[in-house]
Motif scaffolding. Structure first.
Motif, PDB file in Angstrom:
ATOM      1  N   ASP A 222       6.673  76.697  80.556  1.00  0.00           N
ATOM      2  CA  ASP A 222       5.848  77.083  80.230  1.00  0.00           C
ATOM      3  C   ASP A 222       4.718  77.502  78.717  1.00  0.00           C
ATOM      4  N   LEU A 223       5.740  78.259  77.519  1.00  0.00           N
ATOM      5  CA  LEU A 223       5.205  77.738  76.559  1.00  0.00           C
ATOM      6  C   LEU A 223       6.078  78.422  75.564  1.00  0.00           C
ATOM      7  N   HIS A 224       7.661  78.906  76.474  1.00  0.00           N
ATOM      8  CA  HIS A 224       8.786  79.402  75.808  1.00  0.00           C
ATOM      9  C   HIS A 224       9.487  78.288  76.397  1.00  0.00           C
ATOM     10  N   THR A 225      11.422  78.318  75.623  1.00  0.00           N
ATOM     11  CA  THR A 225      12.040  77.577  76.076  1.00  0.00           C
ATOM     12  C   THR A 225      13.077  78.364  76.606  1.00  0.00           C
ATOM     13  N   GLU A 226      13.712  77.876  77.694  1.00  0.00           N
ATOM     14  CA  GLU A 226      14.454  78.459  78.829  1.00  0.00           C
ATOM     15  C   GLU A 226      16.328  77.689  78.052  1.00  0.00           C
ATOM     16  N   VAL A 227      16.939  78.419  77.911  1.00  0.00           N
ATOM     17  CA  VAL A 227      18.315  78.260  77.910  1.00  0.00           C
ATOM     18  C   VAL A 227      19.825  79.039  78.366  1.00  0.00           C
TER      19      VAL A 227
ATOM     20  N   VAL B 212      13.826  81.740  74.477  1.00  0.00           N
ATOM     21  CA  VAL B 212      13.053  81.199  72.936  1.00  0.00           C
ATOM     22  C   VAL B 212      11.747  81.224  72.792  1.00  0.00           C
ATOM     23  N   ALA B 213      10.949  82.065  72.028  1.00  0.00           N
ATOM     24  CA  ALA B 213       9.533  82.176  71.915  1.00  0.00           C
ATOM     25  C   ALA B 213       8.754  81.102  72.006  1.00  0.00           C
TER      26      ALA B 213
END
Length: 115
Positions: free
Chosen positions: A79-84, A10-11
């Motif tokens: 970083d600048l996003h969410t990892e799911v 998710v950016a």
């Protein structure tokens, strides 16, 4: 039933919203999003709420209401996003529908693997 790992990205979680605020995720941190998605997959409350406001609720594909009481979701900032990381036996059609209700098109499937 086979289980799969869905790896999503998710950016901009802080601005990721579904089209209808009644069903949309309203937060910004990965942990609360992971909990919201996990709950949406483990029970059909979100689906039933959405279904109830459809023009013809009886015409809605009932398979979209499938649940996986053992679904597990973990989400973290990277970083600048969410990892799911999502582990479930649900088909992609159900996962996709719940994600669209919660955060719209703000997500991307990065990988899918058998668990």
């Amino acid at each position: 039933m086979s289980r799969h790992h869905y790896y999503l990205s998710v950016a901009d979680l802080a601005h990721a919203r579904g089209d209808d605020p009644r069903f949309s995720y309203d937060g910004s941190d990965p942990v609360s999003f992971g909990a919201a998605l996990q709950q949406a997959l483990r029970n059909d409350a979100l689906f039933q709420s959405w279904r109830a406001v459809q023009p013809d609720p009886d015409a809605v594909d009932a398979s979209l209401g499938e649940t996986d009481p053992e679904a597990r979701v973990s989400a973290q900032l990277a970083d600048l996003h969410t990892e799911v990381d999502l582990l479930t036996s649900l088909p992609m059609s159900v996962v996709r529908h719940r994600l669209y209700l919660l955060i719209g098109a703000a997500w991307q499937l990065r990988d899918l693997r058998a668990a």
